[in-house]
Write an enzyme that holds these catalytic residues in place. Structure first.
Site, PDB file in Angstrom:
ATOM      1  N   THR A 154       0.577  -1.125  -0.047  1.00 30.43           N
ATOM      2  CA  THR A 154       0.034   0.101   0.047  1.00 30.43           C
ATOM      3  C   THR A 154       0.880   1.101  -0.127  1.00 30.43           C
ATOM      4  O   THR A 154       2.055   1.294   0.605  1.00 30.43           O
ATOM      5  CB  THR A 154      -0.947  -0.091   1.278  1.00 30.43           C
ATOM      6  OG1 THR A 154      -1.425   1.170   1.254  1.00 30.43           O
ATOM      7  CG2 THR A 154      -0.270  -0.306   2.501  1.00 30.43           C
ATOM      8  N   ASP A 155       0.332   2.301  -0.464  1.00 32.45           N
ATOM      9  CA  ASP A 155       1.078   3.706  -0.464  1.00 32.45           C
ATOM     10  C   ASP A 155       0.915   4.060   0.983  1.00 32.45           C
ATOM     11  O   ASP A 155       1.951   4.966   1.208  1.00 32.45           O
ATOM     12  CB  ASP A 155       0.329   4.562  -1.163  1.00 32.45           C
ATOM     13  CG  ASP A 155      -1.211   4.975  -0.860  1.00 32.45           C
ATOM     14  OD1 ASP A 155      -1.637   4.426   0.145  1.00 32.45           O
ATOM     15  OD2 ASP A 155      -1.861   5.839  -1.792  1.00 32.45           O
ATOM     16  N   GLU A 156       0.443   3.637   2.002  1.00 34.62           N
ATOM     17  CA  GLU A 156       0.440   3.975   3.326  1.00 34.62           C
ATOM     18  C   GLU A 156       1.762   3.681   3.929  1.00 34.62           C
ATOM     19  O   GLU A 156       2.153   4.085   4.930  1.00 34.62           O
ATOM     20  CB  GLU A 156      -0.642   3.484   4.217  1.00 34.62           C
ATOM     21  CG  GLU A 156      -1.982   3.936   3.514  1.00 34.62           C
ATOM     22  CD  GLU A 156      -3.027   3.912   4.615  1.00 34.62           C
ATOM     23  OE1 GLU A 156      -2.756   3.659   5.909  1.00 34.62           O
ATOM     24  OE2 GLU A 156      -4.298   4.040   4.297  1.00 34.62           O
ATOM     25  N   TYR A 159      -1.760  -0.215  11.251  1.00 39.66           N
ATOM     26  CA  TYR A 159      -1.930  -0.901   9.822  1.00 39.66           C
ATOM     27  C   TYR A 159      -0.942  -0.810   8.939  1.00 39.66           C
ATOM     28  O   TYR A 159      -0.085  -1.525   8.327  1.00 39.66           O
ATOM     29  CB  TYR A 159      -3.396  -0.343   9.078  1.00 39.66           C
ATOM     30  CG  TYR A 159      -3.278  -0.819   7.836  1.00 39.66           C
ATOM     31  CD1 TYR A 159      -3.602  -2.093   7.253  1.00 39.66           C
ATOM     32  CD2 TYR A 159      -3.036   0.395   6.945  1.00 39.66           C
ATOM     33  CE1 TYR A 159      -3.598  -2.424   5.803  1.00 39.66           C
ATOM     34  CE2 TYR A 159      -3.097  -0.069   5.407  1.00 39.66           C
ATOM     35  CZ  TYR A 159      -3.287  -1.357   5.123  1.00 39.66           C
ATOM     36  OH  TYR A 159      -3.363  -1.825   3.691  1.00 39.66           O
ATOM     37  N   LYS A 163       1.734  -3.472   7.290  1.00 38.48           N
ATOM     38  CA  LYS A 163       2.122  -3.457   5.846  1.00 38.48           C
ATOM     39  C   LYS A 163       3.517  -3.302   5.595  1.00 38.48           C
ATOM     40  O   LYS A 163       4.397  -3.988   4.677  1.00 38.48           O
ATOM     41  CB  LYS A 163       1.279  -2.460   5.054  1.00 38.48           C
ATOM     42  CG  LYS A 163      -0.279  -3.223   5.127  1.00 38.48           C
ATOM     43  CD  LYS A 163      -0.592  -4.479   4.635  1.00 38.48           C
ATOM     44  CE  LYS A 163      -0.475  -4.295   3.251  1.00 38.48           C
ATOM     45  NZ  LYS A 163      -0.848  -5.711   2.719  1.00 38.48           N
TER      46      LYS A 163
HETATM   47  P1  NAD Z   1     -10.184  -6.869   2.473  1.00 36.65           P
HETATM   48  O1  NAD Z   1     -10.455  -6.231   4.077  1.00 36.65           O
HETATM   49  O2  NAD Z   1     -11.530  -6.335   1.777  1.00 36.65           O
HETATM   50  O3  NAD Z   1     -10.118  -8.168   2.552  1.00 36.65           O
HETATM   51  C1  NAD Z   1      -9.080  -8.948   3.169  1.00 36.65           C
HETATM   52  C2  NAD Z   1      -9.108 -10.312   3.088  1.00 36.65           C
HETATM   53  O4  NAD Z   1      -8.098 -11.167   3.640  1.00 36.65           O
HETATM   54  C3  NAD Z   1     -10.541 -11.014   3.586  1.00 36.65           C
HETATM   55  O5  NAD Z   1     -11.246 -11.812   2.609  1.00 36.65           O
HETATM   56  C4  NAD Z   1     -10.284 -11.574   4.783  1.00 36.65           C
HETATM   57  O6  NAD Z   1     -10.938 -12.722   5.073  1.00 36.65           O
HETATM   58  C5  NAD Z   1      -8.643 -12.109   4.274  1.00 36.65           C
HETATM   59  N1  NAD Z   1      -7.740 -12.435   5.598  1.00 36.65           N
HETATM   60  C6  NAD Z   1      -7.531 -11.450   6.711  1.00 36.65           C
HETATM   61  N2  NAD Z   1      -6.854 -12.298   7.403  1.00 36.65           N
HETATM   62  C7  NAD Z   1      -6.583 -13.410   7.099  1.00 36.65           C
HETATM   63  C8  NAD Z   1      -5.669 -14.485   7.223  1.00 36.65           C
HETATM   64  N3  NAD Z   1      -5.057 -14.659   8.726  1.00 36.65           N
HETATM   65  N4  NAD Z   1      -5.537 -15.626   6.537  1.00 36.65           N
HETATM   66  C9  NAD Z   1      -6.342 -15.791   5.401  1.00 36.65           C
HETATM   67  N5  NAD Z   1      -7.069 -14.562   4.884  1.00 36.65           N
HETATM   68  C10 NAD Z   1      -7.084 -13.476   5.743  1.00 36.65           C
HETATM   69  O7  NAD Z   1      -9.097  -5.857   1.887  1.00 36.65           O
HETATM   70  P2  NAD Z   1      -8.692  -5.208   0.571  1.00 36.65           P
HETATM   71  O8  NAD Z   1      -9.447  -3.911   0.875  1.00 36.65           O
HETATM   72  O9  NAD Z   1      -9.115  -6.400  -0.558  1.00 36.65           O
HETATM   73  O10 NAD Z   1      -7.257  -5.202   0.733  1.00 36.65           O
HETATM   74  C11 NAD Z   1      -6.370  -6.510   0.062  1.00 36.65           C
HETATM   75  C12 NAD Z   1      -4.870  -6.262   0.031  1.00 36.65           C
HETATM   76  O11 NAD Z   1      -4.814  -4.838  -0.471  1.00 36.65           O
HETATM   77  C13 NAD Z   1      -4.504  -6.030   1.559  1.00 36.65           C
HETATM   78  O12 NAD Z   1      -3.311  -6.512   1.780  1.00 36.65           O
HETATM   79  C14 NAD Z   1      -4.210  -4.405   1.771  1.00 36.65           C
HETATM   80  O13 NAD Z   1      -3.427  -4.035   2.654  1.00 36.65           O
HETATM   81  C15 NAD Z   1      -4.157  -3.897   0.241  1.00 36.65           C
HETATM   82  N6  NAD Z   1      -4.296  -2.692  -0.106  1.00 36.65           N
HETATM   83  C16 NAD Z   1      -5.599  -2.297   0.022  1.00 36.65           C
HETATM   84  C17 NAD Z   1      -6.068  -0.975  -0.646  1.00 36.65           C
HETATM   85  C18 NAD Z   1      -7.452  -0.550  -0.483  1.00 36.65           C
HETATM   86  O14 NAD Z   1      -7.751   0.640  -0.820  1.00 36.65           O
HETATM   87  N7  NAD Z   1      -8.402  -1.451  -0.087  1.00 36.65           N
HETATM   88  C19 NAD Z   1      -5.115  -0.140  -1.061  1.00 36.65           C
HETATM   89  C20 NAD Z   1      -3.944  -0.745  -1.224  1.00 36.65           C
HETATM   90  C21 NAD Z   1      -3.320  -1.804  -0.788  1.00 36.65           C
HETATM   91  O1  DAU Z   2      -3.979   4.266   0.539  1.00 34.82           O
HETATM   92  C1  DAU Z   2      -4.280   2.857   0.609  1.00 34.82           C
HETATM   93  C2  DAU Z   2      -5.222   2.494   1.940  1.00 34.82           C
HETATM   94  O2  DAU Z   2      -6.454   2.949   1.633  1.00 34.82           O
HETATM   95  C3  DAU Z   2      -5.326   0.721   2.237  1.00 34.82           C
HETATM   96  O3  DAU Z   2      -3.790   0.419   2.297  1.00 34.82           O
HETATM   97  C4  DAU Z   2      -6.150   0.511   3.276  1.00 34.82           C
HETATM   98  O4  DAU Z   2      -6.306  -0.750   3.470  1.00 34.82           O
HETATM   99  C5  DAU Z   2      -7.461   1.213   3.024  1.00 34.82           C
HETATM  100  O5  DAU Z   2      -8.404   1.204   3.992  1.00 34.82           O
HETATM  101  C6  DAU Z   2      -7.436   2.659   2.515  1.00 34.82           C
HETATM  102  O6  DAU Z   2      -7.035   3.443   3.834  1.00 34.82           O
HETATM  103  P1  DAU Z   2      -7.611   4.845   4.360  1.00 34.82           P
HETATM  104  O7  DAU Z   2      -7.566   4.877   5.747  1.00 34.82           O
HETATM  105  O8  DAU Z   2      -7.068   5.922   3.282  1.00 34.82           O
HETATM  106  O9  DAU Z   2      -9.171   4.681   3.770  1.00 34.82           O
HETATM  107  P2  DAU Z   2     -10.494   4.956   4.447  1.00 34.82           P
HETATM  108  O10 DAU Z   2     -11.573   4.437   3.441  1.00 34.82           O
HETATM  109  O11 DAU Z   2     -10.718   4.321   5.871  1.00 34.82           O
HETATM  110  O12 DAU Z   2     -10.494   6.483   4.419  1.00 34.82           O
HETATM  111  C7  DAU Z   2     -10.033   7.360   3.118  1.00 34.82           C
HETATM  112  C8  DAU Z   2     -10.209   8.635   3.879  1.00 34.82           C
HETATM  113  O13 DAU Z   2     -11.437   9.099   4.459  1.00 34.82           O
HETATM  114  C9  DAU Z   2      -9.078   8.988   4.975  1.00 34.82           C
HETATM  115  O14 DAU Z   2      -8.690  10.048   4.957  1.00 34.82           O
HETATM  116  C10 DAU Z   2      -9.963   8.949   6.245  1.00 34.82           C
HETATM  117  C11 DAU Z   2     -11.287   9.482   5.953  1.00 34.82           C
HETATM  118  N1  DAU Z   2     -12.594   9.024   6.458  1.00 34.82           N
HETATM  119  C12 DAU Z   2     -12.538   7.657   6.436  1.00 34.82           C
HETATM  120  C13 DAU Z   2     -13.715   6.991   7.199  1.00 34.82           C
HETATM  121  C14 DAU Z   2     -13.867   5.517   7.468  1.00 34.82           C
HETATM  122  C15 DAU Z   2     -13.376   9.662   7.013  1.00 34.82           C
HETATM  123  O15 DAU Z   2     -13.218  11.249   6.885  1.00 34.82           O
HETATM  124  N2  DAU Z   2     -14.465   9.212   7.514  1.00 34.82           N
HETATM  125  C16 DAU Z   2     -14.673   7.770   7.931  1.00 34.82           C
HETATM  126  O16 DAU Z   2     -15.654   7.565   8.476  1.00 34.82           O
END
Ligand code: NAD
Ligand code: DAU
Length: 343
Positions: free
Chosen positions: A126-128, A151, A155
């Site tokens: 992730t970019d985080e 988190y 990562k």
């Molecule tokens: P999500 O929370 O929707 O899904 C995570 C999945 O992992 C779920 O199906 C869960 O059951 C499974 N899981 C969790 N713990 C596990 C374990 N111990 N063993 C096996 N399975 C397990 O997540 P997402 O948003 O789809 O993110 C997927 C990946 O992409 C993550 O690694 C996250 O860090 C990364 N990522 C997410 C975003 C985003 O914006 N959502 C952006 C950049 C990177």
């Molecule tokens: O940047 C990549 C990441 O994006 C992934 O690695 C994470 O798994 C994914 O959850 C996401 O993280 P963020 O914290 O950026 O996403 P979130 O959707 O929780 O929040 C997006 C923005 O909105 C952030 O600035 C926080 C704000 N926010 C979020 C929630 C849930 C609010 O203002 N109110 C809220 O209730």
């Protein structure tokens, strides 16, 4: 590469990736290995459940025996690790599972890949991991990691392990670091699906602080396409940023969302901010675009398309929001919303 283990494939991005790969690679077999935590959902995979090229195994990536058994049973040559605890707010409430899954679980997957001599291990990052990025700057893959939430730290730790296995054991690894994904099947704790589904129900949108934080919202299918490119054209041992290169303020994202649903700005509630909230992420995407990829959606197109999907797919999110989610919502937002005056 032909038999791929997609760990975390029942989650948001993982399930979209399964759809993408089965649609684009006729000869690949995809095995989803997923613990089915609160975020894992087999509804995300209904469309492929009868495809003979797809199989599902329920399991934890922290369990070496189970991972090994899945790899042997399906003759896996490639692991793509999406499995993680992914919500920053939950990592602030209780980091334990984040450390378990992303640090220990990634270590187990790397050990299995090494001991069974797999062709490839790809880590979804992730970019985080780069932390808050000041205006005027953007993160390159060679920048140091500087995570600021539990988190992000979990990562970044996983990325360091992956790199160590490449350097020490010559394991053929790649890493991709994506910005905020949006699209179908995202658990409605994340900002875009939470705000969309709240707005559909005329409920307030809890906006942290001033709402001027910036994120690179990208369509999940664009991200999946770029991961596929890294798998096929990426250099072993390297990381690739995947985003749009365009940051959007949360309040701008919300305005697009409300306009798409024809809902009023009065639903916005500024509530107490997330502790340690990173103000801005920004990726330099020159390395992935040099491989021949560019995002298929502008951030605005991605937001509008996503909002319409939730508007049209209540079957998917209503059952989630009516279950265990309610307790989480009260713990996360109850006090904050009661303390916030309507704007
Ligand atoms: P999500 O929370 O929707 O899904 C995570 C999945 O992992 C779920 O199906 C869960 O059951 C499974 N899981 C969790 N713990 C596990 C374990 N111990 N063993 C096996 N399975 C397990 O997540 P997402 O948003 O789809 O993110 C997927 C990946 O992409 C993550 O690694 C996250 O860090 C990364 N990522 C997410 C975003 C985003 O914006 N959502 C952006 C950049 C990177
Ligand atoms: O940047 C990549 C990441 O994006 C992934 O690695 C994470 O798994 C994914 O959850 C996401 O993280 P963020 O914290 O950026 O996403 P979130 O959707 O929780 O929040 C997006 C923005 O909105 C952030 O600035 C926080 C704000 N926010 C979020 C929630 C849930 C609010 O203002 N109110 C809220 O209730």
């Amino acid at each position: 590469m032909k038999n791929i283990l997609v760990t975390g494939g029942a989650g948001f991005i993982g399930s979209n990736f399964v759809h993408y790969m089965l649609a684009h690679h006729e000869d690949y077999r995809i095995v989803v290995y997923d613990k089915l935590t609160y975020a894992g959902n087999l509804d995300n995979l209904i469309a492929v459940q009868n495809d003979p090229r797809y199989a599902f195994v329920q399991g934890d990536i922290c369990n070496r025996e189970d991972v090994e058994s899945a790899v042997r049973t399906y003759d896996i040559d490639t692991i793509i690790n999406f499995a993680a605890e992914t919500h920053v707010d939950r990592s602030i409430m209780d980091p334990d599972a984040f450390i378990q899954t992303s640090v220990y679980g990634t270590y187990i997957l790397l050990e299995v890949a090494r001991s069974l001599g797999l062709e490839r291990y790809h880590q979804i990052s992730t970019d985080e991991v780069y932390g808050h990025i000041p205006m005027g700057q953007s993160s390159k893959e060679t920048d140091k990691v500087d995570p600021r939430s539990p988190y992000a730290a979990s990562k970044a730790s996983a990325d360091l392990l992956v790199n160590a296995y490449f350097i020490t054991y010559d394991l053929p690894v790649t890493i991709s670091r994506g910005s905020n994904n949006i699209g179908p099947y995202q658990y409605p704790e994340k900002a875009v699906p939470l705000f969309t589904t709240n707005a559909i129900d005329n409920l307030p949108l809890p906006v942290y602080g001033d709402g001027r934080q910036m994120r690179e919202y990208q369509h999940v299918m664009d991200h999946c396409e770029a991961i596929d490119l890294v798998l096929h054209r990426g250099t072993i041992g390297e990381a690739y940023n995947i985003g749009t290169g365009i940051e959007v303020e949360n309040l701008s994202m919300i305005e697009i969302l409300l306009d798409t649903l024809d809902r009023p700005r009065s639903l916005i509630r500024h509530v107490a901010d997330r502790p340690g909230h990173d103000r801005r992420y920004s990726l330099d995407i020159a390395k992935i675009t040099a491989l021949g990829w560019e995002p298929g959606h502008s951030p605005e197109e991605a937001i509008i398309e996503t909002v319409k999907w939730y508007r049209d797919n209540e079957w998917w999110w209503r059952k989630i929001k009516s279950g265990e989610f309610r307790k989480y919502y009260e713990a996360q937002y109850g006090e904050r919303l009661r303390a916030a005056a309507p704007q």
